[in-house]
Design a protein around this motif. Structure first.
Motif, PDB file in Angstrom:
ATOM      1  N   PHE A  88     -10.863 -43.575  -4.342  1.00 22.27           N
ATOM      2  CA  PHE A  88     -11.881 -42.553  -4.595  1.00 22.27           C
ATOM      3  C   PHE A  88     -11.406 -41.154  -4.175  1.00 22.27           C
ATOM      4  O   PHE A  88     -12.127 -40.180  -4.362  1.00 22.27           O
ATOM      5  CB  PHE A  88     -13.169 -42.892  -3.839  1.00 22.27           C
ATOM      6  N   SER A  89     -10.205 -41.066  -3.637  1.00 23.39           N
ATOM      7  CA  SER A  89      -9.757 -39.803  -3.033  1.00 23.39           C
ATOM      8  C   SER A  89      -9.138 -38.824  -4.019  1.00 23.39           C
ATOM      9  O   SER A  89      -9.000 -37.636  -3.701  1.00 23.39           O
ATOM     10  CB  SER A  89      -8.757 -40.084  -1.907  1.00 23.39           C
ATOM     11  N   LEU A 137     -19.705 -51.336  -2.958  1.00 25.07           N
ATOM     12  CA  LEU A 137     -19.348 -49.919  -3.007  1.00 25.07           C
ATOM     13  C   LEU A 137     -18.236 -49.648  -4.020  1.00 25.07           C
ATOM     14  O   LEU A 137     -18.192 -48.577  -4.635  1.00 25.07           O
ATOM     15  CB  LEU A 137     -18.917 -49.431  -1.622  1.00 25.07           C
ATOM     16  N   GLU A 138     -17.349 -50.601  -4.197  1.00 29.21           N
ATOM     17  CA  GLU A 138     -16.273 -50.423  -5.178  1.00 29.21           C
ATOM     18  C   GLU A 138     -16.809 -50.341  -6.601  1.00 29.21           C
ATOM     19  O   GLU A 138     -16.127 -49.854  -7.505  1.00 29.21           O
ATOM     20  CB  GLU A 138     -15.270 -51.574  -5.064  1.00 29.21           C
ATOM     21  N   PRO A 167     -18.108 -41.472  -2.000  1.00 27.26           N
ATOM     22  CA  PRO A 167     -19.322 -40.651  -1.842  1.00 27.26           C
ATOM     23  C   PRO A 167     -20.379 -41.258  -0.931  1.00 27.26           C
ATOM     24  O   PRO A 167     -21.203 -40.525  -0.373  1.00 27.26           O
ATOM     25  CB  PRO A 167     -19.845 -40.519  -3.279  1.00 27.26           C
ATOM     26  N   TYR A 168     -20.375 -42.569  -0.773  1.00 22.01           N
ATOM     27  CA  TYR A 168     -21.344 -43.202   0.124  1.00 22.01           C
ATOM     28  C   TYR A 168     -21.328 -42.565   1.501  1.00 22.01           C
ATOM     29  O   TYR A 168     -22.375 -42.360   2.115  1.00 22.01           O
ATOM     30  CB  TYR A 168     -21.031 -44.700   0.247  1.00 22.01           C
ATOM     31  N   PHE A 169     -20.148 -42.210   1.999  1.00 20.50           N
ATOM     32  CA  PHE A 169     -19.996 -41.759   3.374  1.00 20.50           C
ATOM     33  C   PHE A 169     -20.380 -40.290   3.576  1.00 20.50           C
ATOM     34  O   PHE A 169     -20.769 -39.910   4.675  1.00 20.50           O
ATOM     35  CB  PHE A 169     -18.546 -41.968   3.839  1.00 20.50           C
ATOM     36  N   ILE A 177     -16.802 -32.057   3.269  1.00 20.21           N
ATOM     37  CA  ILE A 177     -15.377 -32.011   2.934  1.00 20.21           C
ATOM     38  C   ILE A 177     -14.532 -32.645   4.038  1.00 20.21           C
ATOM     39  O   ILE A 177     -13.585 -33.402   3.768  1.00 20.21           O
ATOM     40  CB  ILE A 177     -14.946 -30.554   2.676  1.00 20.21           C
ATOM     41  N   LYS A 178     -14.866 -32.368   5.297  1.00 25.72           N
ATOM     42  CA  LYS A 178     -14.105 -32.950   6.410  1.00 25.72           C
ATOM     43  C   LYS A 178     -14.214 -34.468   6.418  1.00 25.72           C
ATOM     44  O   LYS A 178     -13.220 -35.179   6.610  1.00 25.72           O
ATOM     45  CB  LYS A 178     -14.588 -32.372   7.740  1.00 25.72           C
ATOM     46  N   LEU A 179     -15.426 -34.984   6.207  1.00 29.72           N
ATOM     47  CA  LEU A 179     -15.592 -36.435   6.188  1.00 29.72           C
ATOM     48  C   LEU A 179     -14.913 -37.046   4.964  1.00 29.72           C
ATOM     49  O   LEU A 179     -14.322 -38.129   5.044  1.00 29.72           O
ATOM     50  CB  LEU A 179     -17.069 -36.799   6.207  1.00 29.72           C
ATOM     51  N   LYS A 180     -14.997 -36.365   3.836  1.00 29.66           N
ATOM     52  CA  LYS A 180     -14.371 -36.867   2.611  1.00 29.66           C
ATOM     53  C   LYS A 180     -12.863 -37.038   2.795  1.00 29.66           C
ATOM     54  O   LYS A 180     -12.244 -37.919   2.197  1.00 29.66           O
ATOM     55  CB  LYS A 180     -14.669 -35.904   1.465  1.00 29.66           C
ATOM     56  N   GLN A 181     -12.269 -36.213   3.624  1.00 25.77           N
ATOM     57  CA  GLN A 181     -10.821 -36.265   3.846  1.00 25.77           C
ATOM     58  C   GLN A 181     -10.428 -37.228   4.966  1.00 25.77           C
ATOM     59  O   GLN A 181      -9.239 -37.476   5.179  1.00 25.77           O
ATOM     60  CB  GLN A 181     -10.310 -34.862   4.180  1.00 25.77           C
TER      61      GLN A 181
END
Length: 403
Positions: free
Chosen positions: A163-164, A100-101, A388-390, A367-371
């Motif tokens: 990634f954030s 993933l990295e 982005p995978y998640f 957006i919630k999951l990204k954070q």
């Protein structure tokens, strides 16, 4: 012929066309597919030696030539997805994280600059992008395209923290997809208000990816009809699906340029043998006599899918017939990640008190999951879901709500 298939009017007389009725043109899209001035339709036409983008808003219809053609786009999308697609064959946790990295946000940025940036002046101020992809673009979740790549500084305590700090498309727009612009003009469909009423017994769940069906029972009630994969047959599903407005499918998907060989795979054990049956796109479409909301949470595309440009369109058209809409994942997720996303999505759908469309709830879920930053069991490390995978895999196909 390809431009006609994409709905671009070329001025042919009706009797000269191979179509039984007038193609749905970009002028029709401007009049019928846009609900308001806060929506812009982006219609891509990918040909072998050229790519066009048609930008349709209430005020403008603009044609833009894109600097990437079919083979170049395929190479870039395969390159972007490859570290994620390889996960299907990885069982070791450290190798999983290492793969993933390798996701290259610079490729996502190049795609943004080629596919989105040329339309920047026309989408500025929009709330929703209605995207009609073409060919290999159907395998790209546009939400993961990167407007600005961050510094990607690693944090020894938080995995994927690097990634954030990049800026993704999902932070600016809600995104709704369809295999054709005409799909956005369909009336009816599943409205958000239906999620606020009594949902008891309204869900049919086939398969049980990571125990997700049990989680959905908390939303749809104990009368939810659940068929484990071993209990699910093609004939039984066809009969039951007619009776439920919400259908969750956790079975493999097969993509082929032959429409009769594209669809959902059912497996049944008989006489100590595993027999597989395909519910093809024709049959899947026939289940849409009334609008439904499909969720495909375990799509496992065959490896040659990217070459099957028409196949993915067959599948999407069959899922969104008669005003139906669908949520499906564009790459296979691990069980926990798929469960986390869909639990959050359905929770927000049932809890929201706004008049937002389902597409906005999908965007809010991403957006919630990204954070989110989550614990890793007994590990001293945490994991950032900013990768982005998640959050990028699930996409919304077809109109989900009409005021």
């Amino acid at each position: 012929r390809e431009l006609l298939r994409m709905g671009v009017p070329l001025g042919q007389k009706k009797e000269q066309s191979n179509f039984p009725e007038k193609p749905f043109s970009i002028y029709d899209a401007q009049k019928l597919s846009l609900k308001g001035s806060d929506e812009v339709l982006l219609k891509y036409c990918v040909l072998k030696d050229m790519t066009y983008l048609f930008v349709v808003s209430k005020k403008n219809i603009v044609t833009i030539k894109i600097n990437l053609v079919g083979d170049d786009l395929e190479d870039m999308i395969v390159s972007l997805r490859d570290p994620i697609d390889k996960l299907q064959n990885i069982t070791d946790t450290s190798a999983f994280y290492k793969s993933l990295e390798e996701v290259d946000l610079n490729v996502a940025n190049t795609l943004y600059n080629s596919l989105i940036e040329p339309a920047r002046e026309y989408i500025k101020g929009a709330r929703v992008l209605l995207i009609v992809p073409s060919g290999v673009l159907s395998y790209l979740p546009f939400e993961m395209l990167v407007e600005k790549v961050g510094e990607r500084k690693k944090n020894t305590d938080v995995i994927f923290a690097e990634f954030s700090d990049s800026t993704y498309l999902t932070e600016e727009f809600s995104v709704n997809y369809a295999a054709s612009a005409k799909k956005f003009s369909k009336k009816g469909g599943i409205s958000l208000s239906q999620f606020k009423h009594d949902l008891s017994g309204k869900l049919l769940s086939i398969g049980d990816y990571g125990g997700l069906a049990k989680d959905l029972v908390t939303v749809f009630g104990k009368d939810t009809k659940i068929l484990k994969e071993a209990e699910a047959t093609k004939a039984g599903f066809k009969e039951l699906a007619q009776k439920f407005p919400f259908v969750n499918i956790s079975l493999p998907v097969w993509i082929d340029d032959d429409i009769s060989r594209t669809g959902i795979i059912f497996s049944e054990q008989k006489n100590n043998r595993i027999l597989s049956e395909l519910l093809n796109a024709y049959e899947l479409y026939s289940l849409n006599s009334d609008p439904k909301f499909f969720v495909l949470d375990n799509c496992e595309y065959n490896l040659s899918s990217y070459k099957k440009d028409n196949g993915i369109e067959y599948l999407l058209n069959s899922l969104t017939g008669s005003g139906s809409s669908a949520v499906l994942n564009l790459w296979r997720l691990d069980e926990k990640t798929a469960g986390d996303f869909l639990k959050e999505f359905f929770s927000l759908l049932t809890e929201t008190t706004s008049t937002s469309d389902v597409v906005d709830v999908m965007s809010l879920t991403k957006i919630k999951l990204k954070q989110a930053v989550k614990e890793l069991g007994s590990s001293p490390h945490k994991i950032s879901y900013s990768h982005p995978y998640f959050w990028a895999s699930f996409v919304l196909e077809g109109r989900s709500y009409h005021q």
